[in-house]
Motif scaffolding. Structure first.
Motif, PDB file in Angstrom:
ATOM      1  N   VAL A  26      61.686  27.003 -78.800  1.00  0.00           N
ATOM      2  CA  VAL A  26      61.747  27.451 -77.399  1.00  0.00           C
ATOM      3  C   VAL A  26      63.166  27.883 -77.065  1.00  0.00           C
ATOM      4  CG1 VAL A  26      61.628  26.661 -75.002  1.00  0.00           C
ATOM      5  CG2 VAL A  26      59.772  26.133 -76.567  1.00  0.00           C
ATOM      6  N   PHE A  27      64.127  27.041 -77.387  1.00  0.00           N
ATOM      7  CA  PHE A  27      65.523  27.398 -77.094  1.00  0.00           C
ATOM      8  C   PHE A  27      65.951  28.637 -77.866  1.00  0.00           C
ATOM      9  CE2 PHE A  27      65.928  22.734 -76.038  1.00  0.00           C
ATOM     10  CZ  PHE A  27      66.003  22.949 -74.670  1.00  0.00           C
ATOM     11  N   SER A  28      65.534  28.737 -79.107  1.00  0.00           N
ATOM     12  CA  SER A  28      65.889  29.908 -79.916  1.00  0.00           C
ATOM     13  C   SER A  28      65.297  31.185 -79.340  1.00  0.00           C
ATOM     14  CB  SER A  28      65.397  29.737 -81.353  1.00  0.00           C
ATOM     15  OG  SER A  28      66.022  28.641 -81.956  1.00  0.00           O
ATOM     16  N   SER A  29      64.065  31.105 -78.858  1.00  0.00           N
ATOM     17  CA  SER A  29      63.455  32.318 -78.305  1.00  0.00           C
ATOM     18  C   SER A  29      64.190  32.786 -77.055  1.00  0.00           C
ATOM     19  CB  SER A  29      61.973  32.091 -78.005  1.00  0.00           C
ATOM     20  OG  SER A  29      61.803  31.209 -76.922  1.00  0.00           O
ATOM     21  N   PHE A  30      64.660  31.849 -76.242  1.00  0.00           N
ATOM     22  CA  PHE A  30      65.422  32.250 -75.055  1.00  0.00           C
ATOM     23  C   PHE A  30      66.790  32.808 -75.440  1.00  0.00           C
ATOM     24  CE2 PHE A  30      62.276  29.917 -72.675  1.00  0.00           C
ATOM     25  CZ  PHE A  30      62.159  30.699 -71.531  1.00  0.00           C
ATOM     26  N   ILE A  31      67.423  32.216 -76.440  1.00  0.00           N
ATOM     27  CA  ILE A  31      68.736  32.713 -76.878  1.00  0.00           C
ATOM     28  C   ILE A  31      68.602  34.098 -77.497  1.00  0.00           C
ATOM     29  CG2 ILE A  31      70.568  32.342 -78.568  1.00  0.00           C
ATOM     30  CD1 ILE A  31      70.223  29.317 -78.013  1.00  0.00           C
ATOM     31  N   ILE A  32      67.606  34.272 -78.340  1.00  0.00           N
ATOM     32  CA  ILE A  32      67.423  35.563 -78.998  1.00  0.00           C
ATOM     33  C   ILE A  32      67.052  36.640 -77.989  1.00  0.00           C
ATOM     34  CG2 ILE A  32      65.921  36.824 -80.603  1.00  0.00           C
ATOM     35  CD1 ILE A  32      65.931  34.310 -82.349  1.00  0.00           C
ATOM     36  N   PHE A 111      56.548  31.478 -81.517  1.00  0.00           N
ATOM     37  CA  PHE A 111      57.864  32.084 -81.736  1.00  0.00           C
ATOM     38  C   PHE A 111      57.710  33.506 -82.274  1.00  0.00           C
ATOM     39  CE2 PHE A 111      61.791  32.645 -84.277  1.00  0.00           C
ATOM     40  CZ  PHE A 111      62.710  32.510 -83.243  1.00  0.00           C
ATOM     41  N   ALA A 112      56.763  33.698 -83.182  1.00  0.00           N
ATOM     42  CA  ALA A 112      56.516  35.046 -83.711  1.00  0.00           C
ATOM     43  C   ALA A 112      56.049  35.984 -82.605  1.00  0.00           C
ATOM     44  CB  ALA A 112      55.482  34.984 -84.831  1.00  0.00           C
ATOM     45  N   ILE A 113      55.192  35.489 -81.733  1.00  0.00           N
ATOM     46  CA  ILE A 113      54.728  36.310 -80.611  1.00  0.00           C
ATOM     47  C   ILE A 113      55.897  36.652 -79.696  1.00  0.00           C
ATOM     48  CG2 ILE A 113      53.279  36.324 -78.536  1.00  0.00           C
ATOM     49  CD1 ILE A 113      51.287  34.564 -80.113  1.00  0.00           C
ATOM     50  N   ALA A 114      56.757  35.673 -79.427  1.00  0.00           N
ATOM     51  CA  ALA A 114      57.919  35.915 -78.568  1.00  0.00           C
ATOM     52  C   ALA A 114      58.854  36.941 -79.200  1.00  0.00           C
ATOM     53  CB  ALA A 114      58.658  34.606 -78.293  1.00  0.00           C
ATOM     54  N   LEU A 115      59.011  36.902 -80.509  1.00  0.00           N
ATOM     55  CA  LEU A 115      59.845  37.902 -81.173  1.00  0.00           C
ATOM     56  C   LEU A 115      59.205  39.281 -81.123  1.00  0.00           C
ATOM     57  CD1 LEU A 115      61.190  36.058 -84.346  1.00  0.00           C
ATOM     58  CD2 LEU A 115      62.392  36.550 -82.214  1.00  0.00           C
ATOM     59  N   LEU A 116      57.890  39.339 -81.267  1.00  0.00           N
ATOM     60  CA  LEU A 116      57.199  40.631 -81.229  1.00  0.00           C
ATOM     61  C   LEU A 116      57.287  41.279 -79.851  1.00  0.00           C
ATOM     62  CD1 LEU A 116      53.945  39.960 -83.269  1.00  0.00           C
ATOM     63  CD2 LEU A 116      55.801  41.518 -83.861  1.00  0.00           C
ATOM     64  N   THR A 117      57.125  40.472 -78.822  1.00  0.00           N
ATOM     65  CA  THR A 117      57.080  41.031 -77.475  1.00  0.00           C
ATOM     66  C   THR A 117      58.455  41.071 -76.815  1.00  0.00           C
ATOM     67  OG1 THR A 117      56.638  38.880 -76.461  1.00  0.00           O
ATOM     68  CG2 THR A 117      54.723  40.211 -77.123  1.00  0.00           C
ATOM     69  N   GLY A 118      59.377  40.258 -77.293  1.00  0.00           N
ATOM     70  CA  GLY A 118      60.679  40.151 -76.646  1.00  0.00           C
ATOM     71  C   GLY A 118      60.629  39.331 -75.370  1.00  0.00           C
TER      72      GLY A 118
END
Length: 153
Positions: A26-32, A111-118
């Motif tokens: 969760v934290f990584s997705s917000f940072i990225i 996390f993969a979904i968050a990376l795909l969608t931003g």
């Protein structure tokens, strides 16, 4: 009962590790998403993303169903009759470990979904589903004691 406490503690540590993984993702997705790695938001109507959300929901429901099947009364009664107390403990431990694995898998898919969608809030949604799955499958000592009292012999 020492063996039960040891197995329960080990399963609880694995479950807490899956929770820590979820929080880190969760934290990584917000940072990225707030950094320069994600330059633009992608449209969220792709069929691949929808398929991933389907897998997330099926894994969440499946983790609950798996625990219900693994710790069903008839199954535990049969295990106790053929293998005794240690096999019943192993069944309890296996159910908790599978629940933690499925919860961790849900977090990774989120996390993969968050990376795909931003969109980092997609990770939060997946983390909520993963948390529900892990909370439901968490190896509570009291429930294991009840199982052992009823089926452990």
């Amino acid at each position: 009962m020492i063996e039960m406490e040891r197995r329960q503690r080990r399963a609880a540590q694995v479950c807490l590790g899956a929770v820590a993984l979820t929080l880190a993702l969760v934290f990584s997705s917000f940072i990225i998403s707030s950094s320069r790695f994600v330059e633009e938001r992608r449209p969220s109507d792709s069929s691949f993303e929808i398929a991933l959300w389907g897998v997330v929901l099926l894994a969440g429901i499946g983790s609950i169903a798996l625990r219900r099947v693994q710790l069903g009364a008839a199954r535990l009664r049969r295990i106790a009759a053929t293998g005794g107390q240690l096999r019943v403990l192993a069944a309890c431990e296996r159910a908790a470990l599978w629940g933690a694995a499925l919860g961790g898998g849900i977090a990774v898919l989120g996390f993969a979904i968050a990376l795909l969608t931003g969109e980092p809030f997609d990770m939060l949604r997946a983390a909520l589903i993963a948390s529900i799955a892990m909370f439901y499958n968490y190896p509570r000592a009291e429930s294991w004691r009840q199982i052992m009292a009823e089926f452990g012999g």
